[in-house]
Design an enzyme around this catalytic site. Structure first.
Site, mmCIF file in Angstrom:
data_model
loop_
_atom_site.group_PDB
_atom_site.id
_atom_site.type_symbol
_atom_site.label_atom_id
_atom_site.label_comp_id
_atom_site.label_asym_id
_atom_site.label_seq_id
_atom_site.Cartn_x
_atom_site.Cartn_y
_atom_site.Cartn_z
ATOM 1 N N SER A 126 1.758 -14.200 -1.882
ATOM 2 C CA SER A 126 1.286 -14.130 -3.266
ATOM 3 C C SER A 126 1.488 -15.471 -3.953
ATOM 4 O O SER A 126 2.420 -16.220 -3.626
ATOM 5 C CB SER A 126 2.104 -13.055 -3.978
ATOM 6 N N TYR A 151 10.608 -8.527 -6.272
ATOM 7 C CA TYR A 151 9.343 -8.480 -5.519
ATOM 8 C C TYR A 151 8.961 -9.894 -5.066
ATOM 9 O O TYR A 151 8.631 -10.129 -3.916
ATOM 10 C CB TYR A 151 8.225 -7.872 -6.379
ATOM 11 N N LYS A 155 8.503 -11.850 -1.171
ATOM 12 C CA LYS A 155 7.378 -12.655 -0.646
ATOM 13 C C LYS A 155 7.892 -14.013 -0.170
ATOM 14 O O LYS A 155 7.525 -14.484 0.901
ATOM 15 C CB LYS A 155 6.295 -12.827 -1.707
HETATM 16 N N1 LIG Z 1 -2.783 -6.411 -5.333
HETATM 17 C C1 LIG Z 1 -2.241 -7.549 -5.753
HETATM 18 O O1 LIG Z 1 -2.403 -7.949 -6.906
HETATM 19 C C2 LIG Z 1 -1.472 -8.411 -4.791
HETATM 20 C C3 LIG Z 1 -1.259 -9.758 -5.103
HETATM 21 C C4 LIG Z 1 -0.518 -10.546 -4.210
HETATM 22 C C5 LIG Z 1 -0.014 -9.995 -3.042
HETATM 23 N N2 LIG Z 1 -0.238 -8.680 -2.772
HETATM 24 C C6 LIG Z 1 0.321 -8.121 -1.543
HETATM 25 O O2 LIG Z 1 -0.745 -7.617 -0.743
HETATM 26 C C7 LIG Z 1 -0.312 -6.480 -0.006
HETATM 27 C C8 LIG Z 1 -1.272 -5.330 -0.236
HETATM 28 O O3 LIG Z 1 -1.337 -5.072 -1.621
HETATM 29 P P1 LIG Z 1 -2.205 -3.863 -2.188
HETATM 30 O O4 LIG Z 1 -2.627 -4.269 -3.547
HETATM 31 O O5 LIG Z 1 -3.209 -3.440 -1.192
HETATM 32 O O6 LIG Z 1 -1.054 -2.765 -2.318
HETATM 33 P P2 LIG Z 1 -1.124 -1.162 -2.105
HETATM 34 O O7 LIG Z 1 0.104 -0.598 -2.713
HETATM 35 O O8 LIG Z 1 -2.438 -0.639 -2.547
HETATM 36 O O9 LIG Z 1 -1.049 -1.038 -0.528
HETATM 37 C C9 LIG Z 1 0.154 -1.174 0.193
HETATM 38 C C10 LIG Z 1 0.187 -0.035 1.212
HETATM 39 O O10 LIG Z 1 1.368 -0.160 2.023
HETATM 40 C C11 LIG Z 1 1.886 1.165 2.241
HETATM 41 N N3 LIG Z 1 3.331 1.001 2.528
HETATM 42 C C12 LIG Z 1 4.285 0.512 1.702
HETATM 43 N N4 LIG Z 1 5.472 0.502 2.338
HETATM 44 C C13 LIG Z 1 5.265 0.985 3.597
HETATM 45 C C14 LIG Z 1 6.099 1.211 4.719
HETATM 46 N N5 LIG Z 1 7.419 0.965 4.687
HETATM 47 N N6 LIG Z 1 5.531 1.707 5.854
HETATM 48 C C15 LIG Z 1 4.219 1.986 5.914
HETATM 49 N N7 LIG Z 1 3.371 1.799 4.875
HETATM 50 C C16 LIG Z 1 3.897 1.295 3.724
HETATM 51 C C17 LIG Z 1 1.592 1.918 0.954
HETATM 52 O O11 LIG Z 1 1.551 3.327 1.134
HETATM 53 C C18 LIG Z 1 0.219 1.348 0.570
HETATM 54 O O12 LIG Z 1 -0.836 2.115 1.080
HETATM 55 C C19 LIG Z 1 1.119 -6.215 -0.437
HETATM 56 O O13 LIG Z 1 1.981 -6.831 0.504
HETATM 57 C C20 LIG Z 1 1.206 -6.908 -1.771
HETATM 58 O O14 LIG Z 1 2.515 -7.301 -2.069
HETATM 59 C C21 LIG Z 1 -0.964 -7.883 -3.609
HETATM 60 O O1 LIG Z 2 -2.037 -4.165 -19.872
HETATM 61 C C1 LIG Z 2 -2.011 -5.365 -19.580
HETATM 62 C C2 LIG Z 2 -1.769 -5.825 -18.271
HETATM 63 C C3 LIG Z 2 -1.719 -7.200 -18.050
HETATM 64 N N1 LIG Z 2 -1.903 -8.075 -19.066
HETATM 65 C C4 LIG Z 2 -1.854 -9.533 -18.809
HETATM 66 O O2 LIG Z 2 -2.812 -9.845 -17.820
HETATM 67 C C5 LIG Z 2 -2.343 -10.935 -17.024
HETATM 68 C C6 LIG Z 2 -2.394 -10.512 -15.558
HETATM 69 O O3 LIG Z 2 -1.417 -9.499 -15.364
HETATM 70 P P1 LIG Z 2 -1.360 -8.603 -14.045
HETATM 71 O O4 LIG Z 2 -2.693 -8.005 -13.763
HETATM 72 O O5 LIG Z 2 -0.203 -7.674 -14.175
HETATM 73 O O6 LIG Z 2 -1.138 -9.673 -12.900
HETATM 74 P P2 LIG Z 2 0.032 -10.734 -12.680
HETATM 75 O O7 LIG Z 2 1.135 -10.575 -13.637
HETATM 76 O O8 LIG Z 2 -0.655 -12.061 -12.610
HETATM 77 O O9 LIG Z 2 0.593 -10.301 -11.259
HETATM 78 C C7 LIG Z 2 -0.288 -9.928 -10.184
HETATM 79 O O10 LIG Z 2 -0.622 -11.043 -9.440
HETATM 80 C C8 LIG Z 2 0.482 -11.663 -8.777
HETATM 81 C C9 LIG Z 2 -0.061 -12.851 -8.034
HETATM 82 O O11 LIG Z 2 -0.971 -12.451 -7.066
HETATM 83 C C10 LIG Z 2 1.135 -10.669 -7.818
HETATM 84 O O12 LIG Z 2 2.229 -11.272 -7.214
HETATM 85 C C11 LIG Z 2 1.560 -9.453 -8.583
HETATM 86 O O13 LIG Z 2 2.028 -8.507 -7.643
HETATM 87 C C12 LIG Z 2 0.370 -8.874 -9.305
HETATM 88 O O14 LIG Z 2 0.775 -7.779 -10.090
HETATM 89 C C13 LIG Z 2 -0.932 -11.258 -17.515
HETATM 90 O O15 LIG Z 2 -1.015 -12.314 -18.423
HETATM 91 C C14 LIG Z 2 -0.527 -10.001 -18.283
HETATM 92 O O16 LIG Z 2 0.373 -10.250 -19.335
HETATM 93 C C15 LIG Z 2 -2.134 -7.640 -20.357
HETATM 94 O O17 LIG Z 2 -2.288 -8.429 -21.276
HETATM 95 N N2 LIG Z 2 -2.173 -6.286 -20.578
#
Ligand SMILES: NC(=O)c1ccc[n+]([C@@H]2O[C@H](COP(=O)([O-])OP(=O)(O)OC[C@H]3O[C@@H](n4cnc5c(N)ncnc54)[C@H](O)[C@@H]3O)[C@@H](O)[C@H]2O)c1
Ligand SMILES: O=c1ccn([C@@H]2O[C@H](COP(=O)(O)OP(=O)(O)O[C@H]3O[C@H](CO)[C@@H](O)[C@H](O)[C@H]3O)[C@@H](O)[C@H]2O)c(=O)[nH]1
Length: 351
Positions: A126, A151, A155
């Site tokens: 991330s 969290y 990462k």
């Molecule tokens: N969505 C974002 O904004 C974002 C940003 C940066 C990084 N990431 C990373 O990308 C990855 C995927 O994110 P996502 O948005 O698809 O999340 P998500 O929660 O939709 O998917 C994660 C999945 O992993 C499964 N899981 C969690 N722990 C487990 C375990 N111990 N064993 C088996 N399954 C397990 C959950 O049931 C879920 O289906 C994560 O590692 C997250 O940290 C996401």
């Molecule tokens: O109800 C809301 C929700 C969010 N925000 C703002 O929107 C922006 C984006 O927020 P959010 O969607 O929560 O994303 P991030 O805080 O940027 O974090 C996301 O993006 C990161 C980088 O990928 C990941 O590590 C995190 O897991 C993921 O939640 C931020 O300024 C928040 O303050 C609002 O103003 N109102």
């Protein structure tokens, strides 16, 4: 045909990546304990691809159960590891749960990579590793900052574990640093299923627009940015998904010169929160009920990616604009409303 194990395949990014892998000729199996998702997402994947995907409902923190998947599938050629808990706020309240789930699952998987000589490993990292950067856009060599949350630490530590592992093992690894993945597959058959009240911006926008939430807050409009709200790099989830297929191809074609390579996966554009809201209002035709609230503790002020390395090295071409991201997210929200089980979902009744 290469066989890829996708962990977290029922999740948001994992499900979109399964679709992209299948469309590019890969055989895919998934492991997901559905702690944060539902296996019903496979109905959507099947509608898009015409393929049934085998999911092992296994907790990756259980080593024996994880090992058994590899015993049953000795022909796995690569792993894409998405499975993790990802809610920043929850991680502050329950740090041990986050360290245990995100790190034990990673270590168990890497033990299997070692034991079964799996050549390729791709990890979901991330842009949280950059913290509040001194200079934007950030490149892969921008120095990491101390994480803002447990969290974030999982990462950073995950990246370090994989880096050290790759030095001592034959496997080649790729770390993908996502910026802000949003939107839904253009077919609107799969999309994001936030559990409970959404913490992220785009689900908060779409749930407010549809009336599931009465009102949303913009967390701060007094930052030193062009309109005072935070700047983020929104990237369509299907563009992110395709980068995983390209990362696997990059490893398979022997193009990696390092044991462990890092790529930024962002669009290269920074938009403010208020710009995202205005764009949503334009594409949906819905006036959004929002107020300006206080700053959210721990928020990064402004970040976006320099994505040159992924574009040049992986041949990554971005297909979707901010308008596409918000319109697909909106269509998905509207679709969920017709499916009460999804729409009303709480963690316990998702499965
Ligand atoms: N969505 C974002 O904004 C974002 C940003 C940066 C990084 N990431 C990373 O990308 C990855 C995927 O994110 P996502 O948005 O698809 O999340 P998500 O929660 O939709 O998917 C994660 C999945 O992993 C499964 N899981 C969690 N722990 C487990 C375990 N111990 N064993 C088996 N399954 C397990 C959950 O049931 C879920 O289906 C994560 O590692 C997250 O940290 C996401
Ligand atoms: O109800 C809301 C929700 C969010 N925000 C703002 O929107 C922006 C984006 O927020 P959010 O969607 O929560 O994303 P991030 O805080 O940027 O974090 C996301 O993006 C990161 C980088 O990928 C990941 O590590 C995190 O897991 C993921 O939640 C931020 O300024 C928040 O303050 C609002 O103003 N109102």
């Amino acid at each position: 045909m290469s066989k890829i194990l996708v962990t977290g395949g029922c999740g948001y990014i994992g499900s979109h990546t399964i679709v992209d892998l299948v469309e590019n000729g890969y055989e895919v199996i998934s492991v997901d304990n559905n702690s944060r998702s539902t296996s019903r997402i496979f109905e959507g994947i099947e509608k898009i691809t015409g393929k049934k995907i085998k999911n092992y409902k296994v907790d990756l923190c259980n080593f024996d159960d994880t090992f058994a998947i590899f015993q049953e599938n000795e022909d796995i050629t690569g792993i894409i590891h998405f499975a993790a808990f990802k809610a920043v706020g929850e991680s502050v309240e329950q740090p041990l749960m986050y360290f245990e789930n995100n790190l034990v699952s990673l270590i168990n998987l890497l033990k299997c990579v070692q034991e079964f000589n799996i050549p390729h490993f791709v990890f979901s990292s991330s842009c949280t590793v950059y913290g509040n950067p001194d200079k934007i856009p950030v490149t892969e060599t921008t120095p990491p900052k101390p994480a803002e949350s447990p969290y974030g630490y999982t990462k950073q530590m995950g990246e370090q574990i994989i880096n050290e592992f790759s030095k001592a093992n034959a496997a080649q690894c790729v770390l993908l640093r996502y910026f802000n993945p949003v939107g839904a597959h253009p077919s609107i058959m799969i999309g994001e299923l936030p559990i409970g009240k959404p913490a992220n911006l785009v689900p908060a926008i779409t749930q407010t627009a549809i009336g599931k939430l009465p009102l949303m807050q913009v967390y701060g409009d007094d930052y030193d940015t062009r309109d005072g709200s935070c700047v983020r790099d929104f990237i369509h989830v299907s563009d992110i998904a395709h980068a995983h297929t390209l990362a696997i191809q990059f490893l398979e074609q022997g193009k990696s010169t390092k044991r462990c390579e890092v790529f930024n996966l962002g669009s290269g554009n920074g938009f403010t929160v208020l710009e995202a809201i205005k764009t949503f209002e334009k594409v949906s035709g819905v006036h959004l009920n929002y107020v300006i609230g206080p700053r959210r503790p721990g928020d990064v002020i402004a970040i976006y990616a320099n994505n040159d390395f992924a574009v040049k090295t992986l041949g990554w071409k971005l297909k979707y604009s901010l308008e596409d991201m918000l319109l697909t997210a909106w269509k998905w929200e509207q679709r969920l409303k017709t499916d009460e089980k999804f729409y009303q979902s709480k963690p316990a009744d998702l499965n």
